[in-house]
Scaffold this active site. Structure first.
Site, short mmCIF file in Angstrom:
data_model
loop_
_atom_site.label_atom_id
_atom_site.label_comp_id
_atom_site.label_asym_id
_atom_site.label_seq_id
_atom_site.Cartn_x
_atom_site.Cartn_y
_atom_site.Cartn_z
N VAL A 4 0.77 -1.47 0.07
CA VAL A 4 -0.27 -0.07 -0.07
C VAL A 4 0.92 1.13 0.10
O VAL A 4 0.65 2.38 -0.24
CB VAL A 4 -0.88 -0.22 0.43
CG1 VAL A 4 -2.14 1.31 1.06
CG2 VAL A 4 -2.01 -1.29 1.63
N ARG B 135 -11.89 1.45 12.35
CA ARG B 135 -12.94 1.57 12.33
C ARG B 135 -14.36 1.25 12.54
O ARG B 135 -14.65 2.17 12.46
CB ARG B 135 -12.46 0.81 10.71
CG ARG B 135 -11.57 0.69 10.10
CD ARG B 135 -11.34 -0.91 8.74
NE ARG B 135 -10.36 -1.02 7.98
CZ ARG B 135 -9.76 -1.67 7.48
NH1 ARG B 135 -10.35 -2.99 8.20
NH2 ARG B 135 -9.33 -2.12 6.72
N CYS C 296 -10.71 -3.47 2.35
CA CYS C 296 -10.89 -3.27 0.66
C CYS C 296 -12.33 -3.99 0.64
O CYS C 296 -12.67 -3.33 -0.78
CB CYS C 296 -8.94 -3.89 0.04
SG CYS C 296 -8.52 -5.55 1.08
N HIS D 226 -9.51 -7.34 -6.57
CA HIS D 226 -10.90 -8.37 -5.86
C HIS D 226 -11.58 -8.60 -6.88
O HIS D 226 -11.92 -7.23 -6.68
CB HIS D 226 -10.66 -7.36 -4.50
CG HIS D 226 -10.13 -7.72 -3.34
ND1 HIS D 226 -8.56 -8.58 -3.45
CD2 HIS D 226 -9.98 -7.58 -2.02
CE1 HIS D 226 -7.69 -8.09 -2.48
NE2 HIS D 226 -8.60 -7.41 -1.71
N1 NAP Z 1 -2.57 -4.87 0.43
C1 NAP Z 1 -3.95 -4.72 0.68
O1 NAP Z 1 -4.68 -5.19 -0.94
C2 NAP Z 1 -4.60 -3.40 1.35
C3 NAP Z 1 -6.15 -3.43 1.28
C4 NAP Z 1 -6.00 -2.33 2.55
C5 NAP Z 1 -5.53 -2.15 3.54
N2 NAP Z 1 -4.62 -2.70 3.92
C6 NAP Z 1 -3.60 -2.47 5.16
O2 NAP Z 1 -2.91 -1.27 4.94
C7 NAP Z 1 -1.33 -1.87 6.30
C8 NAP Z 1 -0.15 -2.84 4.89
O3 NAP Z 1 -0.65 -3.52 4.13
P1 NAP Z 1 0.15 -4.07 3.15
O4 NAP Z 1 -0.28 -5.27 2.16
O5 NAP Z 1 1.29 -2.68 2.63
O6 NAP Z 1 0.95 -4.43 3.87
P2 NAP Z 1 2.83 -5.31 3.75
O7 NAP Z 1 3.00 -4.80 1.81
O8 NAP Z 1 3.53 -5.94 4.30
O9 NAP Z 1 3.55 -4.05 4.17
C9 NAP Z 1 3.91 -3.16 5.62
C10 NAP Z 1 3.73 -2.31 5.48
O10 NAP Z 1 4.08 -2.11 7.16
C11 NAP Z 1 5.55 -2.04 7.65
N3 NAP Z 1 5.67 -1.88 9.08
C12 NAP Z 1 5.05 -2.88 9.84
N4 NAP Z 1 5.70 -2.63 11.09
C13 NAP Z 1 6.32 -0.94 10.86
C14 NAP Z 1 6.56 -0.45 12.49
N5 NAP Z 1 6.81 -1.12 13.56
N6 NAP Z 1 7.18 0.76 12.16
C15 NAP Z 1 6.75 1.20 10.94
N7 NAP Z 1 6.50 0.82 9.57
C16 NAP Z 1 6.43 -0.68 10.14
C17 NAP Z 1 6.89 -1.97 6.86
O11 NAP Z 1 7.86 -1.87 6.70
P3 NAP Z 1 8.57 -2.77 6.51
O12 NAP Z 1 8.76 -3.06 5.64
O13 NAP Z 1 9.89 -1.26 7.26
O14 NAP Z 1 9.28 -4.14 7.90
C18 NAP Z 1 5.71 -1.82 5.41
O15 NAP Z 1 6.44 -1.36 4.80
C19 NAP Z 1 -2.46 -2.93 7.15
O16 NAP Z 1 -2.83 -2.87 8.08
C20 NAP Z 1 -2.83 -3.86 5.76
O17 NAP Z 1 -4.48 -4.48 6.33
C21 NAP Z 1 -4.10 -3.46 2.81
#
Ligand code: NAP
Length: 337
Positions: A12, A98, A128, A241
């Site tokens: 994201v 939320r 989402c 999706h």
């Molecule tokens: N993917 C989707 O389609 C989607 C849709 C809607 C909502 N979301 C929500 O958006 C959020 C992120 O999802 P994502 O899919 O982007 O996950 P992701 O690809 O796994 O990325 C997670 C991100 O969070 C960072 N992070 C984790 N722990 C952290 C901390 N303690 N301090 C600072 N940064 C931290 C990670 O940084 P590092 O690289 O440094 O670990 C990475 O940039 C989640 O809450 C998810 O539920 C995702």
């Protein structure tokens, strides 16, 4: 605007960089945050290089106007106070806040004005699958109240993050090479498979993802009586999706009426010519902004029922784009820090 992205290295977070640029979002200063793992990594935005800072409990958010946060629920909970205490608006992609009464849950096409009622300086971006569904439900609900929704989702691997998408790609490559696929992000091998299990199971037999669709739809649409029964399934698609939706309205809605309001609906595109093999599919919707709707028909099992198929890019409209649209809506309606 001074903008921060928390979770910049993630699926994201990376999309935020693309969407902010595509949307010409007014940015004076941009700051990227991550954990220790990605701190120091460099990303380019509008031709300039930015280095990821480690997210810490300090005053880094002092000059920030809007913080787009997508670093998981526990990070949002831990850092909400740090992010908002100097007045930054936190638009949060996690599920942490939320359903809190004092946190608006916003899809601009449906309830944009709710964004202005954010006493904690936190606005939640909905789940989402729920975002793309309510964009399609709204124009129908405006002509005849929706009583019930049954929905089956077909959710892409990237919905579980960047590493989950990489795992699906790797599994496909491993299977082609005749190797045992690596299974870490999902309960089972996703390549050549479907997994009827997204997020964790709750006591009533539904998963948390399915209950998010039940609860969040009521809150966003201001319709406490709308009933949503969801079956969420992970499919071996990389991005976007899809959802098969059956709705029951108070008065019958014809296919022609439904098509007309879908066509006029904000954020919606109708692709519905089955005889020409035209219907929305994730392969063609990935990377696009709108929610696509097709296969619009009467539900032959319910005289007040309609059935249709929607597809949306869940990293865009389901996450980064919706969050940016919330900020754009607020700016357009006079918001200043
Ligand atoms: N993917 C989707 O389609 C989607 C849709 C809607 C909502 N979301 C929500 O958006 C959020 C992120 O999802 P994502 O899919 O982007 O996950 P992701 O690809 O796994 O990325 C997670 C991100 O969070 C960072 N992070 C984790 N722990 C952290 C901390 N303690 N301090 C600072 N940064 C931290 C990670 O940084 P590092 O690289 O440094 O670990 C990475 O940039 C989640 O809450 C998810 O539920 C995702």
């Amino acid at each position: 605007m001074n903008v921060a992205i928390v979770g910049a290295s993630g699926a994201v977070g990376q999309e935020f960089l693309r969407v902010l640029d595509e949307q010409n979002f007014p940015i004076d200063e941009l700051t990227l945050f991550g954990s220790q793992r990605s701190a120091g990594r460099k990303y380019t935005f509008r031709g300039k290089e930015y280095t990821v800072k480690e997210l810490k409990h300090n005053d880094d958010f002092k000059g920030v106007d809007v913080a787009f946060v997508s670093a998981g629920g526990s990070t949002s909970v831990e850092f909400a106070e740090t992010i908002t205490r100097h007045g930054a608006l936190m638009i949060d992609n996690s599920s942490a806040f939320r359903m809190d009464k004092d946190v608006p849950l916003v899809v601009p096409e449906v309830n944009g004005e709710d964004a202005f009622n954010a006493p904690r300086g936190i606005i939640a971006n909905p789940n989402c699958t729920t975002i793309q569904m309510v964009v399609a439900l709204k124009p129908i609900n405006d002509i005849s109240k929706i009583k019930r929704v049954h929905v089956a989702t077909y959710q892409a691997a990237s919905g579980a993050g960047a590493t989950a998408m990489a795992e699906l790609e790797e599994q496909n490559a491993q299977l082609v090479r005749g190797e045992e696929p690596t299974v870490e992000k999902f309960a089972y091998q996703l390549a050549y498979n479907l997994i009827p299990h997204v997020d964790v199971f709750t006591d009533n037999g539904y998963t948390k993802e399915e209950m998010k669709m039940f609860n969040e739809t009521k809150k966003i649409m201001h319709e406490p009586d709308i009933q949503v029964s969801a079956m969420c399934v992970r499919v071996p698609v990389l991005r976007a999706h899809s959802e098969a939706v059956w709705i029951e309205t108070e008065k019958p809605v014809s296919v022609e009426e439904a098509r007309k309001v879908f066509e006029a609906g904000e954020g919606l595109v109708v692709v519905d010519a089955p005889s020409e093999k035209k219907y929305p599919m994730p392969l063609f919707v990935a990377g696009k902004d709108p929610v696509y709707v097709g296969r619009i028909r009467k539900d032959i099992a319910n005289e007040n029922g309609l059935s249709f198929w929607i597809v949306g890019d869940q990293i865009k409209k389901g996450a980064a784009l919706n969050a940016v649209q919330i900020a754009q809506y607020m700016i357009a309606h006079g918001w200043k820090k």
